[in-house]
Design an enzyme around this catalytic site. Sequence first.
Site, PDB file in Angstrom:
ATOM      1  N   CYS A 217      44.402  17.324   2.037  1.00 22.64           N
ATOM      2  CA  CYS A 217      43.379  16.517   1.342  1.00 22.64           C
ATOM      3  C   CYS A 217      42.952  15.312   2.171  1.00 22.64           C
ATOM      4  CB  CYS A 217      43.904  16.050  -0.010  1.00 22.64           C
ATOM      5  SG  CYS A 217      44.384  17.398  -1.082  1.00 22.64           S
TER       6      CYS A 217
HETATM    7  N1  CO8 Z   1      49.556  24.160 -19.954  1.00 20.99           N
HETATM    8  C1  CO8 Z   1      50.598  23.830 -20.745  1.00 20.99           C
HETATM    9  N2  CO8 Z   1      51.730  23.319 -20.319  1.00 20.99           N
HETATM   10  C2  CO8 Z   1      51.846  23.118 -18.995  1.00 20.99           C
HETATM   11  C3  CO8 Z   1      50.827  23.428 -18.086  1.00 20.99           C
HETATM   12  C4  CO8 Z   1      49.637  23.992 -18.625  1.00 20.99           C
HETATM   13  N3  CO8 Z   1      48.580  24.337 -17.833  1.00 20.99           N
HETATM   14  N4  CO8 Z   1      51.245  23.122 -16.856  1.00 20.99           N
HETATM   15  C5  CO8 Z   1      52.479  22.620 -16.977  1.00 20.99           C
HETATM   16  N5  CO8 Z   1      52.840  22.635 -18.253  1.00 20.99           N
HETATM   17  C6  CO8 Z   1      54.118  22.215 -18.841  1.00 20.99           C
HETATM   18  C7  CO8 Z   1      55.246  22.223 -17.824  1.00 20.99           C
HETATM   19  O1  CO8 Z   1      55.778  23.532 -17.702  1.00 20.99           O
HETATM   20  C8  CO8 Z   1      56.224  21.245 -18.448  1.00 20.99           C
HETATM   21  O2  CO8 Z   1      56.977  21.895 -19.449  1.00 20.99           O
HETATM   22  P1  CO8 Z   1      58.533  21.510 -19.693  1.00 20.99           P
HETATM   23  O3  CO8 Z   1      58.525  20.060 -20.029  1.00 20.99           O
HETATM   24  O4  CO8 Z   1      58.913  22.397 -20.781  1.00 20.99           O
HETATM   25  O5  CO8 Z   1      59.200  21.795 -18.364  1.00 20.99           O
HETATM   26  C9  CO8 Z   1      55.326  20.214 -19.110  1.00 20.99           C
HETATM   27  O6  CO8 Z   1      54.047  20.860 -19.295  1.00 20.99           O
HETATM   28  C10 CO8 Z   1      55.144  18.963 -18.280  1.00 20.99           C
HETATM   29  O7  CO8 Z   1      54.845  19.392 -16.920  1.00 20.99           O
HETATM   30  P2  CO8 Z   1      54.823  18.410 -15.723  1.00 20.99           P
HETATM   31  O8  CO8 Z   1      55.970  17.472 -15.849  1.00 20.99           O
HETATM   32  O9  CO8 Z   1      54.664  19.189 -14.449  1.00 20.99           O
HETATM   33  O10 CO8 Z   1      53.474  17.645 -16.056  1.00 20.99           O
HETATM   34  P3  CO8 Z   1      52.925  16.360 -15.406  1.00 20.99           P
HETATM   35  O11 CO8 Z   1      52.675  15.387 -16.461  1.00 20.99           O
HETATM   36  O12 CO8 Z   1      53.694  15.938 -14.204  1.00 20.99           O
HETATM   37  O13 CO8 Z   1      51.481  16.861 -14.884  1.00 20.99           O
HETATM   38  C11 CO8 Z   1      50.393  17.417 -12.835  1.00 20.99           C
HETATM   39  C12 CO8 Z   1      51.363  17.858 -13.912  1.00 20.99           C
HETATM   40  C13 CO8 Z   1      49.030  17.232 -13.473  1.00 20.99           C
HETATM   41  C14 CO8 Z   1      50.304  18.460 -11.747  1.00 20.99           C
HETATM   42  C15 CO8 Z   1      50.884  16.078 -12.254  1.00 20.99           C
HETATM   43  O14 CO8 Z   1      52.251  16.168 -11.922  1.00 20.99           O
HETATM   44  C16 CO8 Z   1      50.145  15.640 -11.046  1.00 20.99           C
HETATM   45  O15 CO8 Z   1      48.946  15.547 -10.990  1.00 20.99           O
HETATM   46  N6  CO8 Z   1      50.877  15.254 -10.007  1.00 20.99           N
HETATM   47  C17 CO8 Z   1      50.307  14.654  -8.841  1.00 20.99           C
HETATM   48  C18 CO8 Z   1      50.152  15.613  -7.705  1.00 20.99           C
HETATM   49  C19 CO8 Z   1      48.767  16.160  -7.607  1.00 20.99           C
HETATM   50  O16 CO8 Z   1      47.797  15.568  -7.971  1.00 20.99           O
HETATM   51  N7  CO8 Z   1      48.673  17.344  -7.032  1.00 20.99           N
HETATM   52  C20 CO8 Z   1      47.425  17.977  -6.809  1.00 20.99           C
HETATM   53  C21 CO8 Z   1      47.381  18.724  -5.520  1.00 20.99           C
HETATM   54  S1  CO8 Z   1      48.025  17.884  -4.140  1.00 20.99           S
HETATM   55  C22 CO8 Z   1      46.956  16.618  -3.771  1.00 20.99           C
HETATM   56  O17 CO8 Z   1      45.801  16.665  -4.083  1.00 20.99           O
HETATM   57  C23 CO8 Z   1      47.489  15.410  -3.113  1.00 20.99           C
HETATM   58  C24 CO8 Z   1      48.147  14.546  -4.098  1.00 20.99           C
HETATM   59  C25 CO8 Z   1      48.839  13.340  -3.485  1.00 20.99           C
HETATM   60  C26 CO8 Z   1      49.655  13.614  -2.266  1.00 20.99           C
HETATM   61  C27 CO8 Z   1      50.547  12.488  -1.858  1.00 20.99           C
HETATM   62  C28 CO8 Z   1      50.273  11.946  -0.485  1.00 20.99           C
HETATM   63  C29 CO8 Z   1      50.926  10.628  -0.148  1.00 20.99           C
END
Ligand code: CO8
Length: 380
Positions: free
Chosen positions: A163
Amino acid sequence: MSATSQAPPKVVITGTGLFTPPQSISNAELVQSLGEATAAWNEDNAAKIASGEVQAREMPDEDFILKASGIESRYVMDKAGVLDPTRLRPMLELRDENQLGLQAEMAMPAVMEALRQAGRKPTDVDAVIVGCSNLQRAYPAVSIEIQNELEADGWAYDMNVACSSATFSLQAATSALQTGGASCVVVVNPEITSGHNNFAQRDFHFIFGDACTALVLELAGDAVADEQWEVLGTALATKFSNNIRNDAGFLNPSEAGERSGDELVFRQNGHKVFKEVIPLVAAHIASHLEGREIETAEVRRFWLHQANLKMNQLIAKSVLGRLPTEDEAPVTLNEFANTSSAGSVIAFHRHRDDLVAGDIGVICSFGAGYSVGSCLVRKV
Ligand code: CO8
């Protein structure tokens, strides 16, 4: 600095362009297709699930997606393939070598828009840098294909810093101009993230979208554009992490042993990334501003990488000492999702018309690697 050394010549951004794929997918549509695929998988594996051999897959949820990410929709190069529950990935036409490649094709409208703004002809370009997360082939370089389409002389190359490719390619362009390596550089970020996304995993299926951005950079003394943005400085940093990873590569067919399909597309530890990225990026921006003797209060706008709404708000909060307004840190991920390197440039492209001469802004991209880059700009 010695008494005889001179300040590097001023570089300006003179145009930006955006190609938006014509097809968009809402969260509801995405959840419907993965829901169908998940139900079918659970049905096919009912006996194994009952015996405890495998776990039932959980259903995706629309409310979760919006709440966790701020994403409402995404554009893709092929909607039907992504939404087909038996496929869950784009269905892209296989082109022969006499046809323009897909990344070069999506680049051309963005490049032409940027050149129009810059008041330049395609043949004025003498360097093309393609920076993106995923290149559609090993070679010839996509950038050289774009250079060929422009009928431009000079040189071109592709680079990949995930990215962060947006600001890393901006830095490369700035440096090429300042050292006399080029006089009119086009930077292109063609992202077909739908090809690397894992639409079969509910944790990841909503994250990405496709788009292509372009920027034109020139020396200030050469520029003819009505609107110009001086590059005040660029700063890059990297720190190794496995928390965002994709192992697809040319060695895959030669590797002894098998990889799971999930390793050959995007995967991440989203929680860890979320926690680690905020202090890292906030400190990077703060130190870049300090190094240039610019007060945070002087920054009119932050055009941040567009991955997660809360993450961006917390990064800006850490820099500003308070939550940013949408005017200070504009959001495009609601409409585009995460378009990797294109994200911060889409924000800059869409949200700069209201700024006036003298206004300062920060274009900042961050991503896998980890990698972070920032570019400080001032409207001329
Ligand atoms: N529908 C329903 N439930 C879901 C879904 C879905 N689509 N997806 C996950 N869940 C569930 C999980 O299974 C989990 O269930 P349980 O608690 O039973 O295990 C629960 O929901 C909570 O899941 P998470 O803890 O994974 O949820 P988050 O609140 O962390 O959200 C995100 C997930 C949105 C992916 C979040 O972690 C995030 O955005 N993280 C940041 C990373 C990012 O943005 N990545 C994108 C691609 S990489 C990028 O662009 C670069 C980012 C920065 C890089 C760093 C450089 C220094």
